[in-house]
Design an enzyme around this catalytic site. Structure first.
Site, mmCIF file in Angstrom:
data_model
loop_
_atom_site.group_PDB
_atom_site.id
_atom_site.type_symbol
_atom_site.label_atom_id
_atom_site.label_comp_id
_atom_site.label_asym_id
_atom_site.label_seq_id
_atom_site.Cartn_x
_atom_site.Cartn_y
_atom_site.Cartn_z
ATOM 1 C CB SER A 70 -68.042 -4.759 -35.100
ATOM 2 O OG SER A 70 -66.626 -4.789 -35.132
ATOM 3 C CE1 TYR B 226 -67.031 -7.752 -30.526
ATOM 4 C CE2 TYR B 226 -65.888 -7.253 -32.574
ATOM 5 C CZ TYR B 226 -66.664 -6.847 -31.494
ATOM 6 O OH TYR B 226 -67.072 -5.527 -31.409
HETATM 7 P P1 NAD Z 1 -67.744 -2.339 -23.069
HETATM 8 O O1 NAD Z 1 -67.000 -3.582 -22.745
HETATM 9 O O2 NAD Z 1 -67.366 -1.065 -22.424
HETATM 10 O O3 NAD Z 1 -69.306 -2.562 -22.836
HETATM 11 C C1 NAD Z 1 -69.951 -3.784 -23.070
HETATM 12 C C2 NAD Z 1 -71.320 -3.742 -22.418
HETATM 13 O O4 NAD Z 1 -71.952 -5.012 -22.618
HETATM 14 C C3 NAD Z 1 -71.233 -3.493 -20.914
HETATM 15 O O5 NAD Z 1 -72.194 -2.537 -20.548
HETATM 16 C C4 NAD Z 1 -71.598 -4.836 -20.319
HETATM 17 O O6 NAD Z 1 -72.287 -4.722 -19.075
HETATM 18 C C5 NAD Z 1 -72.519 -5.413 -21.386
HETATM 19 N N1 NAD Z 1 -72.571 -6.855 -21.264
HETATM 20 C C6 NAD Z 1 -71.573 -7.736 -21.539
HETATM 21 N N2 NAD Z 1 -71.966 -8.981 -21.217
HETATM 22 C C7 NAD Z 1 -73.242 -8.881 -20.755
HETATM 23 C C8 NAD Z 1 -74.179 -9.811 -20.243
HETATM 24 N N3 NAD Z 1 -73.894 -11.117 -20.130
HETATM 25 N N4 NAD Z 1 -75.382 -9.358 -19.844
HETATM 26 C C9 NAD Z 1 -75.684 -8.034 -19.908
HETATM 27 N N5 NAD Z 1 -74.833 -7.105 -20.369
HETATM 28 C C10 NAD Z 1 -73.619 -7.534 -20.777
HETATM 29 O O7 NAD Z 1 -67.649 -2.218 -24.635
HETATM 30 P P2 NAD Z 1 -68.120 -1.106 -25.659
HETATM 31 O O8 NAD Z 1 -66.938 -0.744 -26.438
HETATM 32 O O9 NAD Z 1 -68.933 -0.052 -25.021
HETATM 33 O O10 NAD Z 1 -69.018 -2.019 -26.608
HETATM 34 C C11 NAD Z 1 -70.407 -1.863 -26.775
HETATM 35 C C12 NAD Z 1 -70.804 -2.561 -28.059
HETATM 36 O O11 NAD Z 1 -70.159 -1.933 -29.163
HETATM 37 C C13 NAD Z 1 -70.415 -4.039 -28.125
HETATM 38 O O12 NAD Z 1 -71.412 -4.757 -28.805
HETATM 39 C C14 NAD Z 1 -69.138 -3.998 -28.947
HETATM 40 O O13 NAD Z 1 -68.888 -5.213 -29.593
HETATM 41 C C15 NAD Z 1 -69.470 -2.895 -29.921
HETATM 42 N N6 NAD Z 1 -68.329 -2.277 -30.572
HETATM 43 C C16 NAD Z 1 -67.366 -1.614 -29.858
HETATM 44 C C17 NAD Z 1 -66.315 -1.029 -30.541
HETATM 45 C C18 NAD Z 1 -65.227 -0.266 -29.842
HETATM 46 O O14 NAD Z 1 -64.274 0.149 -30.521
HETATM 47 N N7 NAD Z 1 -65.295 -0.018 -28.543
HETATM 48 C C19 NAD Z 1 -66.237 -1.118 -31.918
HETATM 49 C C20 NAD Z 1 -67.225 -1.811 -32.616
HETATM 50 C C21 NAD Z 1 -68.267 -2.373 -31.918
#
Ligand code: NAD
Length: 253
Positions: A145, A158
C-alpha cells in the site's frame, strides 16, 4: 522470445480476495495470461458470468476465511487436490479499520493484523514449502500500500500491517531467492474499490487525494494487471524483494 516469458500457460496461481476489487482484476489478468487460478473468497463467491467460457474455466473458486491461520493448510491442500499444485501466490486479501489512534480498539488491531500480515506470512510459508517440494521454484506477490511508505491517519493497524508487508517481502526474498522463489510486492495507489468507498464519498478527502495524484485520477483495478503478470512470469526471474508502486505517481510527488 520476450513475449513468451510473460505467458503463464501451464502455471497455476492462488489469488486471495479474488471475488472483488483488485484481487478479482489480478486473477483475471493472470487467467488471460494463461494461468489456472484458485480464486479464494471468504463469504461471496466471485461472479465470472461476464467472461468467456475459456476464462471462466480457468477460475476455480475456493472458500477460506483468512482471518484464522488454521485456514492455511486446508486451503493449500484443496488447491493441490483441484489443480495438481501451484506456482504463484498473490497475497491480496486485506481489510482496513478507521478510528482515531486515541480510541483504536484491540479487536480493530487484531482483526487487521491477522488478515493483512499474520495469514499472509503463514500462507507464504506454506506456498514456499510447496514450491521447494515441487522443485520448480515459484512466485509470491504481496499486495502492499502507499501506507507501506507513509503514515496515513486514523488507520493504525492498517499502516502497521502494510509497513510489515513491505519488510516481510524483503526478508522472504532474502531467504528464498536462492531457492528459485521470487518474492515481490505491488503497492497500489489510490484505487477505485470498496476498500476506498468511504474516501471517495467524502468530497473534501476525495479532492485532496485527486489534487495530489500526478496522473489526476484514481486507479482502476485493471491498472494492476500488467504488474502482477510481470511478477508472476519468467520475465521477472531476477527480481527479488522489490515492491512496485502502481500509483499514478503518488509516491514520487
Ligand atoms: P476490497 O475490500 O474490495 O477487497 C478485499 C478482499 O479481501 C475481498 O476479496 C475480501 O473477500 C478479502 N478478504 C477480506 N477479509 C478476508 C478474510 N477474512 N478471508 C478471506 N478473504 C478476505 O479491497 P481492495 O481495494 O480490492 O483491496 C485488495 C488489497 O489491496 C488489500 O490488501 C488492500 O489493503 C490493498 N490495497 C487497496 C488499495 C485501494 O486503493 N483500493 C490501495 C492499496 C492497497
Amino acid at each position: 522470445m520476450i513475449l513468451e516469458q510473460f505467458n503463464l500457460s501451464g502455471k497455476a496461481a492462488i489469488v486471495t480476495g479474488a471475488n472483488t476489487g483488485l484481487g478479482k482484476a489480478m486473477a483475471l489478468g493472470l487467467a488471460e495470461a494463461g494461468a489456472e487460478v484458485a480464486a479464494v473468497y471468504n463469504s461471496t463467491p466471485p461472479d465470472h458470468s461476464g467472461l468467456s467460457q475459456e476464462l471462466q474455466a480457468r477460475h476455480h473458486p475456493i472458500q477460506a476465511d483468512l482471518s484464522d491461520v488454521a485456514s492455511v493448510d486446508p486451503l493449500v491442500d484443496q488447491v493441490i487436490d483441484e489443480l495438481g499444485g501451484f506456482d504463484i501466490l498473490v497475497n491480496n486479501a486485506g481489510i482496513i479499520r478507521r478510528e482515531d489512534a486515541l480510541d483504536f480498539s484491540e479487536s480493530d488491531w487484531d482483526d487487521v493484523m491477522n488478515v493483512n500480515l499474520k495469514t499472509l506470512f503463514f500462507l507464504s510459508q506454506a506456498a514456499a514449502r510447496h514450491f521447494v517440494a515441487q522443485g520448480k521454484g515459484g512466485k509470491i506477490i504481496n499486495i502492499a500500500s502507499m501506507l507501506s511508505y507513509q503514515g496515513g491517519i486514523r488507520v493504525p493497524s492498517y499502516t502497521a500491517s502494510k509497513s510489515g508487508v513491505l519488510g516481510l517481502t524483503r526478508l522472504l526474498a532474502c531467504e528464498w531467492a536462492g531457492k528459485n522463489i521470487n518474492v515481490n510486492g505491488i503497492a497500489p495507489g489510490y484505487m477505485s474499490t470498496a476498500n476506498t468507498k468511504a474516501l471517495r464519498e467524502d468530497p473534501v478527502r476525495n479532492q485532496q487525494i485527486l489534487d495530489r495524484i500526478p496522473a489526476g485520477h484514481w486507479g482502476e483495478p485493471e491498472s494492476l494487471q500488467g504488474a502482477v503478470v510481470f511478477l508472476a512470469s519468467e520475465a521477472s526471474s531476477y527480481l527479488h524483494g522489490c515492491t512496485i508502486p502502481v500509483d499514478g505517481g503518488w509516491l514520487v510527488r
